[in-house]
Design a protein around this motif. Sequence first.
Motif, mmCIF file in Angstrom:
data_model
loop_
_atom_site.group_PDB
_atom_site.id
_atom_site.type_symbol
_atom_site.label_atom_id
_atom_site.label_comp_id
_atom_site.label_asym_id
_atom_site.label_seq_id
_atom_site.Cartn_x
_atom_site.Cartn_y
_atom_site.Cartn_z
ATOM 1 N N ALA A 157 0.853 -1.179 0.000
ATOM 2 C CA ALA A 157 0.000 0.000 0.000
ATOM 3 C C ALA A 157 0.893 1.233 0.000
ATOM 4 C CB ALA A 157 -0.878 -0.013 1.241
ATOM 5 N N ALA A 158 0.344 2.339 -0.443
ATOM 6 C CA ALA A 158 1.127 3.573 -0.478
ATOM 7 C C ALA A 158 1.587 3.916 0.931
ATOM 8 C CB ALA A 158 0.284 4.701 -1.038
ATOM 9 N N PRO A 159 2.788 4.458 1.069
ATOM 10 C CA PRO A 159 3.299 4.795 2.397
ATOM 11 C C PRO A 159 2.392 5.828 3.060
ATOM 12 C CG PRO A 159 4.931 5.222 0.654
ATOM 13 C CD PRO A 159 3.697 4.797 -0.015
ATOM 14 N N THR A 189 4.124 10.466 7.632
ATOM 15 C CA THR A 189 4.991 10.249 8.785
ATOM 16 C C THR A 189 4.165 10.368 10.054
ATOM 17 O OG1 THR A 189 6.058 12.047 7.635
ATOM 18 C CG2 THR A 189 7.424 10.659 9.059
ATOM 19 N N GLU A 194 -1.977 -4.223 11.943
ATOM 20 C CA GLU A 194 -2.004 -4.581 10.529
ATOM 21 C C GLU A 194 -1.002 -3.774 9.737
ATOM 22 O OE1 GLU A 194 -6.697 -5.685 10.708
ATOM 23 O OE2 GLU A 194 -6.035 -3.908 9.622
ATOM 24 N N THR A 195 -0.004 -3.327 10.434
ATOM 25 C CA THR A 195 0.944 -2.442 9.768
ATOM 26 C C THR A 195 2.303 -3.114 9.616
ATOM 27 O OG1 THR A 195 -0.155 -0.572 10.746
ATOM 28 C CG2 THR A 195 2.046 -0.201 9.878
ATOM 29 N N GLU A 196 2.875 -2.936 8.494
ATOM 30 C CA GLU A 196 4.215 -3.455 8.283
ATOM 31 C C GLU A 196 5.105 -2.293 7.911
ATOM 32 O OE1 GLU A 196 6.525 -6.744 5.575
ATOM 33 O OE2 GLU A 196 4.484 -6.161 5.137
ATOM 34 N N VAL A 197 6.256 -2.257 8.514
ATOM 35 C CA VAL A 197 7.169 -1.168 8.207
ATOM 36 C C VAL A 197 8.359 -1.739 7.452
ATOM 37 C CG1 VAL A 197 8.560 0.677 9.164
ATOM 38 C CG2 VAL A 197 6.488 -0.069 10.336
ATOM 39 N N SER A 198 8.640 -1.142 6.373
ATOM 40 C CA SER A 198 9.804 -1.644 5.639
ATOM 41 C C SER A 198 10.370 -0.559 4.763
ATOM 42 C CB SER A 198 9.402 -2.847 4.791
ATOM 43 O OG SER A 198 8.670 -2.383 3.692
ATOM 44 N N THR A 225 13.095 10.265 10.099
ATOM 45 C CA THR A 225 11.978 9.598 9.431
ATOM 46 C C THR A 225 12.331 9.167 8.018
ATOM 47 O OG1 THR A 225 11.186 11.782 8.910
ATOM 48 C CG2 THR A 225 10.093 10.655 10.731
ATOM 49 N N GLU A 268 14.602 7.414 7.094
ATOM 50 C CA GLU A 268 15.221 6.095 7.030
ATOM 51 C C GLU A 268 14.232 4.967 6.812
ATOM 52 O OE1 GLU A 268 17.368 5.836 10.611
ATOM 53 O OE2 GLU A 268 19.192 6.708 9.778
ATOM 54 N N GLU A 286 9.903 3.777 5.819
ATOM 55 C CA GLU A 286 8.572 4.158 5.396
ATOM 56 C C GLU A 286 7.581 3.210 6.044
ATOM 57 O OE1 GLU A 286 7.500 1.983 1.336
ATOM 58 O OE2 GLU A 286 9.332 3.189 1.195
ATOM 59 N N ILE A 287 6.351 3.606 6.102
ATOM 60 C CA ILE A 287 5.338 2.765 6.728
ATOM 61 C C ILE A 287 4.351 2.319 5.670
ATOM 62 C CG2 ILE A 287 3.456 2.727 8.395
ATOM 63 C CD1 ILE A 287 5.043 4.734 10.018
ATOM 64 N N ALA A 288 4.163 1.022 5.576
ATOM 65 C CA ALA A 288 3.214 0.500 4.617
ATOM 66 C C ALA A 288 2.067 -0.127 5.389
ATOM 67 C CB ALA A 288 3.879 -0.525 3.720
ATOM 68 N N VAL A 289 0.860 0.021 4.884
ATOM 69 C CA VAL A 289 -0.306 -0.525 5.580
ATOM 70 C C VAL A 289 -0.951 -1.581 4.700
ATOM 71 C CG1 VAL A 289 -2.510 0.023 6.632
ATOM 72 C CG2 VAL A 289 -0.679 1.712 6.626
ATOM 73 N N ARG A 303 3.515 -7.001 13.512
ATOM 74 C CA ARG A 303 4.957 -6.981 13.292
ATOM 75 C C ARG A 303 5.387 -5.578 12.959
ATOM 76 N NH1 ARG A 303 7.323 -9.948 8.122
ATOM 77 N NH2 ARG A 303 5.162 -9.708 7.580
ATOM 78 N N VAL A 304 6.387 -5.154 13.619
ATOM 79 C CA VAL A 304 6.978 -3.874 13.251
ATOM 80 C C VAL A 304 8.428 -4.135 12.907
ATOM 81 C CG1 VAL A 304 7.630 -1.602 14.038
ATOM 82 C CG2 VAL A 304 5.445 -2.581 14.750
ATOM 83 N N ALA A 305 8.800 -3.831 11.700
ATOM 84 C CA ALA A 305 10.181 -4.061 11.305
ATOM 85 C C ALA A 305 10.791 -2.748 10.876
ATOM 86 C CB ALA A 305 10.242 -5.061 10.162
ATOM 87 N N VAL A 357 13.703 -1.343 8.852
ATOM 88 C CA VAL A 357 14.707 -1.828 7.909
ATOM 89 C C VAL A 357 15.642 -0.698 7.529
ATOM 90 C CG1 VAL A 357 15.077 -2.934 5.720
ATOM 91 C CG2 VAL A 357 13.060 -3.487 7.061
ATOM 92 N N GLN A 358 16.884 -0.886 7.835
ATOM 93 C CA GLN A 358 17.870 0.122 7.491
ATOM 94 C C GLN A 358 18.148 0.053 6.007
ATOM 95 O OE1 GLN A 358 19.584 1.961 10.182
ATOM 96 N NE2 GLN A 358 17.822 1.215 11.285
#
Lengths: 281, 237
Positions: A264-266, A269, A276-280, B3, B5, B7-10, B20-22, B24-25
């Motif tokens: 999904a779009a980022p 901030t 349901e959130t994944e950060v990558s 910030t 470094e 991004e947050i994807a949903v 899960r919160v990851a 990633v560098q």
Amino acid sequence: MSNHLQSHAAESGAPLVSDIRPVSHVSRFVNSVVRHGFPDTTRNRSLAVFTNFFLHIHPVKVRVEAMKFTRTFYLGGLTAVMFGILTATGVLLMFYYHPSVPRAYEDMKDLEFVVSAGVFLRNLHRWGAHAMVTLAFLHMVRVFFAGAYRPPREFNWVIGVGLFLVTILLSYTGYLLPWDQLAYWAVTVGTNMARALPVGGDELSFVLLGGNQIDENTLVRFYVLHCVVLPIALAGGVAVHIWRVRKDGGLYIPPAERAQVVRAAPAQTGAHVTSETEVSA
Amino acid sequence: MTTAEFEIAVSDDARKTPVRVALVQEDARPSVQLYEDECVMTFPHLVVRELIALIAASFALVLLALAFDAPLEQVADPLRTPNPAKAPWYFLGLQELLHYYPPLVSGVIMPALVVVALVVVPYFEVNLRREPFWERDREHKLIWVGAVTVVLCGIFLFTGAHPVWPVIVPTLVLASLMVLPAIQGAEAPWLHWLGIRSLAFWGFTWFLASVCTLTLVGVFFRGPGWAFTLPWIDGVY
Ligand code: HEM
């Protein structure tokens, strides 16, 4: 153990152990060895891989792309196969071989004229050794042209270079063992090069040869290196190497040949991190 | 922590995206899943293939062992030196170099350089990007390729006891192939293919071609006194 599992299965209602319930002494024994049912279900197929010491070098699932024949030509695997064959035939050869002069040479003659299928055994070991050097080299070439030597696999490439050197040394130390003219003079050419080392060359060659020239002492040293030291080093190295293939993210597949994860779009901030959130990145 | 470094994807599929919160560098770990790859079960798909490979390789080796016998000459005699005395085939490239350079150079320095080069190759930035060599700066690069070729050929022509043809010839062939797409245009598919190779490709191919040529010359074209022989006339020593 079995009772405990059964009661657990009964409680949860899951068919967890129905397929490992002992029905006879034979199947009870079989179940104690493989610990899973006939691998015709996804679950049992997973168990077949991760409860097996030898198969656990693989993940339970593999990528279709990674399995393509033209991706690896199975060269690394075939190098390992040759190593296996060489170990087996090498042990058999050791039953007949004495590392002493002139007994070593006489043993070669015995393999030829006295031992059943002795020539065949020697041939397998000899051509297997040449095949292993060739396959390891070709494997290196294919890894390079695939671009698989780059990060994060760079250290596995370094391990690979080490494995190749050990493979060469194995083949070279084995070359002396028949103690014929071919063996003696081929090894002479090589050890003369060690002597050219500006610092410690003479000392190195003295240690390797067990003296100032190739004689029975050299035969014993090469024999021990060939049959004990180097094979153990190689087996350990190969184990680490293949383990690293998995740890480095599996076989390298160029990004262009893989499907990108759809994300999904980022969010802006400061978005809440929910379940349901994944950060990558 | 800035910030920029991460991004947050949903995603709203909780089964695919567990709690899960990851973080990633930039320097991504290999275990981070960036791709959705099509997978199959290792058992039986991969295991069966490996078994087939194992059986095929064993079978081929058995045929080889039935067809050809391992050599066994007279018992070793330190007083009788054969001419030529050849190392095992995978060392004949080195032994061929010994014909041109003193043992210190051909037997110690050159092999050590090769091993060091192989080890450091993946740590060099230039190899990582693997961009098509001729993509940018064409004129500049043509001059560089020309200069490097001349220097390499100069080294191998004049520094040895004899000109090292088994290295010079591959160098010239590969340099020609390398510049061909840049001066010719890359219409034909094979020219196009050559044109988009990276610098890493050319470097490694040059190394490979030199090693193979040296080894082949050592195995097939050298006879008594390390003189040049033709295998179809004098046989293989
Ligand atoms: C005794 C020798 C060796 C054995 C038994 C061995 C075994 C293997 C196996 C089974 C694989 C899995 C994929 C494949 O088959 O290609 C692999 C991958 C790999 N090998 Fe080796 N190898 C050996 C030598 C080398 C050498 C000489 C190098 C390089 C200098 C090397 C570098 C690598 C790398 C970088 C990978 C990962 C490839 C990828 O991700 O696509 N290995 N090796």
